[in-house]
Design an enzyme around this catalytic site. Structure first.
Site: not given
Ligand code: F6R
Length: 605
Positions: A2, A27, A75, A101-102, A478, A482, A485, A501, A600
Site C-alpha cells: 500500500c 509499490r 495491496w 498501510n500495514g 538472480e 528476474k 517475476e 543428481h 516493490k
Molecule cells: C526481485 C526483487 C525482490 C526484492 C526483495 C527484497 O527483483 O526486487 O526479490 O529483492 O523483495 O526487497 P528489499 O531489497 O527492498 O529488501
C-alpha cells in the site's frame, strides 16, 4: 504494498493526491482511492484496478472541490480487491476518514467489540476498525481521539487521518511502516515515500515509530503517544523528478538497467581515495567477530550469496547466508561475536526487519546495506552503508542489486585489510578493478541488441534452466528470479554440478539451458555440464568472459561479457540476464514494471 499520501494547502487537493498515487503505483497495488474535505463533508472516490480508472472517475465526477485530502493505493491483505475494501475508509457517522498501510493484528477482537456496540462495518479490512474507533473515542478533541485510538492498536501502521470538524488538519502516525512528512510553501504533505512528493518538495521529515504528526498548511507538530513534543530535523532530498521518471525509456526497468554504470560509479567512486577503500563512519572492529551472517529476501539475498563468497575468500571468516523469512522463525545460535549483514534496497522489507531484530536480541552487531536513506532498516541497524543507486521504481530490482554486490565487495576488501588478510598487490588489483566496473557495466550494456534478438528467439519457452558454479551459480539464482517475476516463465537455477543428481531427467530436446561460464577456474567443469545437456538435446545459451573464445564451439548461442577481476564478475554477468528477462517479458506482452501479484516494497509478512 500500500501507498499513502496526504495534502493540505491552498490548491485543489484531488489532483495533487491523484498524481502522488500515480507515482506510488510502483509499490504494487490492486485498488486506489481518495477522500477530500469539501463544503463541510468528506467525499470519497475509489476504484478497483489502476489509478488511471480513479482519474477517469474523478474526471467524470469532479465533485471534490477542497484543499485538504488523503489518498491510497491498496495491496489487498484483509478482503479481496474491491471498491468497498479500497481505502480511504470512513467512520459510520461520516466524521473521520483514514488511509492505512500495514496490518492491525488485533483487528478481529476490536471489530467484534465494536459490532457488539452496534457499529456497522462496510468492508472486510482490518483498517476499518481504526476509523470506527476514532468515531467511538471522539470527544471534540482531534489529537486526544487519535492518541486514544492508536493506544488500542497492535501491529504495523502508517496512517493518515482527516476529521470533518477540523478543516485543513491532517494527522499521520507511524508504527513499523514507512512514513514521511513533506514540507512545502503554504502547503504540507505526508506520504509513504518521497517519490510521491518530489515534484512538490524536496524537504522532508522522517517520522519514526511511535511518532504522530499534526499537519496543517502552515505548521507541523510532532509528538509521541503521550502527547509530548518531539524535536525532528529536516532532510533535503538531492535527486529530482527526472530521477523518478522514465526519461524516454519505455519502462522504468530498462531505464534502471541502463543507469547501472552511473549507479555503480555513484556507489564506488566516493569511497575510493588515493587507491584506498574509505568507508566513512564505519567504526567496526573486525577482530571482534568470528562469524558473519548475511540475511535478506529475494534479490537482496542473492546479492548476499555473492557477498558470502567474496567476504569468505578475502577475509577468511566463515560466512553464512540465510533467507530472512526463514531465519526469523528459526531457533538459531548467535551471539555478540557475530556480525550480521542485512541487505535491502527499500529498507522496509518486513521479514528482513524481523530477522534483524532477532539477531540484535541475541547480541549480534548489525551492519545494514540499504538504498533508501532514513528507512526502517537503516535506523534499526548499528551501522549502515548506503548503495547510492538513486530511486528504483520498477518492481524487479536491477541497479539496486548490482550496487548491493558492489558494496558487499567493497566491504570485503575493507574488512580483509583491517584484518591484515589481504596482500597489498591483491588489494590494489581489486581496487583498480572496482574503479573500472562502471565502464565494464557500460560495455556490457552494448549487448542490448544481441540479447533482444536472443529473447525473440527463445521467448516462447515454457520452462528453462540456469546453470553455473560458485559465483556463477549466485548469478543464476538472480537471473532465474528476474525471468520468473516479470515474464511469468518457469525457470530454475541449478548449481551445474547438481544436474546429475536429479534435474538432468528434465532435459529434453529443445529445452533451453542458460549456462554461466564466467568463473574461469571452473570453466571446464561447466563445459562438461553443457556437453551433458546438449547430448540430451538441450539448446544452450552461454554467458562467458570475452577472453574465453572456446565457448563458441560448445554452445548454440553465446553472450560475451567484459573481463574483470574474478570476484567482480557477478556485477557484469548479471546484466545480460536482466536484459534477457526484460526483452522476453516484452515479447510476451507482460506488464514489466508492475508484474502481477508483486509489490516493490514488501512491508507485510
Ligand atoms: C526481485 C526483487 C525482490 C526484492 C526483495 C527484497 O527483483 O526486487 O526479490 O529483492 O523483495 O526487497 P528489499 O531489497 O527492498 O529488501
Amino acid at each position: 504494498m500500500c501507498g499513502i499520501i496526504g495534502f493540505t494547502g491552498a490548491s485543489q487537493a484531488a489532483p495533487v493526491l491523484l498524481s502522488g498515487l500515480k507515482r506510488l503505483e510502483y509499490r504494487g497495488y490492486d485498488s486506489a482511492g481518495i477522500a477530500v474535505q469539501c463544503e463541510g463533508e468528506i467525499r470519497m472516490l475509489k476504484a478497483t484496478g489502476k489509478v488511471d480508472t480513479l482519474i477517469e472517475r474523478y474526471g467524470q465526477d469532479r465533485q471534490m472541490n477542497g484543499v485538504c485530502g488523503i489518498g491510497h493505493t491498496r495491496w489487498a491483505t484483509h478482503g479481496a480487491p474491491s471498491d468497498i475494501n479500497a481505502h480511504p475508509h470512513m467512520s459510520m457517522d461520516g466524521l473521520f476518514a483514514i488511509v492505512h498501510n500495514g496490518i492491525i493484528e488485533n483487528y478481529a477482537q476490536i471489530r467484534k467489540e465494536l459490532i457488539d456496540e452496534g457499529v456497522k462495518f462496510l468492508s472486510e479490512t482490518d483498517t476499518e476498525v481504526i476509523v470506527q474507533l476514532l468515531m467511538k473515542y471522539y470527544d471534540g478533541n482531534f489529537q486526544n481521539t487519535v492518541l486514544k485510538t492508536l493506544s488500542r492498536l497492535e501491529g504495523s501502521y502508517a496512517v493518515g487521518i482527516m476529521c470533518r470538524d477540523f478543516p485543513g488538519v491532517l494527522y499521520a502516525a507511524r508504527e513499523a511502516s514507512p512514513l514521511i512528512i513533506g514540507l512545502g510553501a503554504g502547503e504540507n504533505f505526508f506520504a509513504s515515500d518521497i517519490t510521491a512528493l518530489v515534484s512538490h518538495t524536496k524537504n522532508v521529515i522522517d517520522l519514526d515509530d511511535g511518532e504522530v504528526a499534526e499537519i496543517r498548511s502552515d505548521s507541523i507538530s510532532i509528538f509521541d503517544h503521550a502527547g509530548r513534543p518531539v524535536e525532528k530535523t529536516e532532510r533535503h532530498i538531492t535527486w529530482d523528478v527526472a530521477a523518478a521518471e522514465k526519461n524516454g525509456y519505455e519502462h522504468f526497468m530498462l531505464k534502471e538497467i541502463m543507469e547501472q554504470p552511473n549507479a555503480l560509479k555513484a556507489t564506488i567512486d566516493p569511497r575510493v581515495r588515493d587507491g584506498r577503500i574509505v568507508l566513512d563512519d564505519l567504526d567496526l572492529d573486525m577482530s571482534c567477530y568470528d562469524r558473519i551472517m548475511i540475511t535478506a529476501c529475494g534479490s537482496a539475498y542473492h546479492a548476499g550469496c555473492v557477498g558470502r563468497s567474496v567476504i569468505e575468500t578475502l577475509c577468511r571468516i566463515p560466512v553464512e547466508t540465510e533467507l530472512a523469512s526463514e531465519l526469523r522463525y528459526r531457533d538459531f545460535v548467535m551471539d555478540e561475536k557475530n556480525l550480521v549483514i542485512v541487505v535491502s534496497q527499500s529498507g522496509e522489507t518486513a521479514d528482513t526487519i524481523a530477522a534483524l531484530r532477532e539477531c540484535r536480541s541475541r547480541g549480534a552487531t548489525v551492519l545494514a546495506i540499504v538504498n533508501v536513506v532514513g528507512s526502517s532498516i537503516a535506523k534499526l541497524a548499528d551501522h549502515v552503508i548506503y548503495t547510492w543507486a538513486g530511486p528504483e521504481i520498477a518492481v524487479a530490482t536491477t541497479k539496486g542489486y548490482t550496487t548491493q554486490v558492489a558494496v558487499l565487495t567493497m566491504f570485503a576488501i575493507w574488512a580483509a585489510d583491517r584484518l591484515g588478510r589481504i596482500e597489498p598487490e591483491e588489494y590494489s588489483e581489486m581496487v583498480s578493478a572496482l574503479m573500472k566496473i562502471p565502464e565494464r557495466a557500460q560495455r556490457t550494456l552494448d549487448l542490448n541488441a544481441r540479447v533482444r534478438k536472443l529473447a525473440k528467439k527463445y521467448h516462447d519457452r515454457k520452462s528453462l534452466f540456469f546453470i553455473g558454479r560458485n559465483l556463477d551459480y549466485s548469478s543464476c539464482l538472480e537471473g532465474s528470479l528476474k525471468l520468473k517475476e516479470i515474464s511469468y516463465i518457469h525457470s530454475e537455477a541449478y548449481a551445474a554440478g547438481e544436474l546429475k543428481h536429479g534435474t538432468i531427467a528434465l532435459i529434453e530436446p529443445g529445452r533451453l539451458v542458460v549456462a554461466l561460464c564466467c568463473c574461469e577456474r571452473l570453466f571446464d567443469k561447466t563445459v562438461s555440464n553443457i556437453q551433458q545437456v546438449k547430448a540430451r538435446g538441450a539448446k544452450v545459451l552461454a554467458v562467458a568472459l570475452e577472453s574465453n573464445r572456446r565457448i563458441f564451439s560448445e554452445a548454440d548461442d553465446v553472450l560475451l561479457v567484459p573481463s574483470t577481476h574474478r570476484l567482480l564478475v557477478p556485477i557484469v554477468e548479471i546484466i545480460p540476464l536482466q536484459l534477457f528477462a526484460y526483452f522476453v517479458a516484452g515479447f510476451n506482452g507482460c506488464d514489466i514494471d508492475k508484474p502481477k501479484n508483486l509489490a516493490k516494497s514488501v512491508t507485510v509478512e
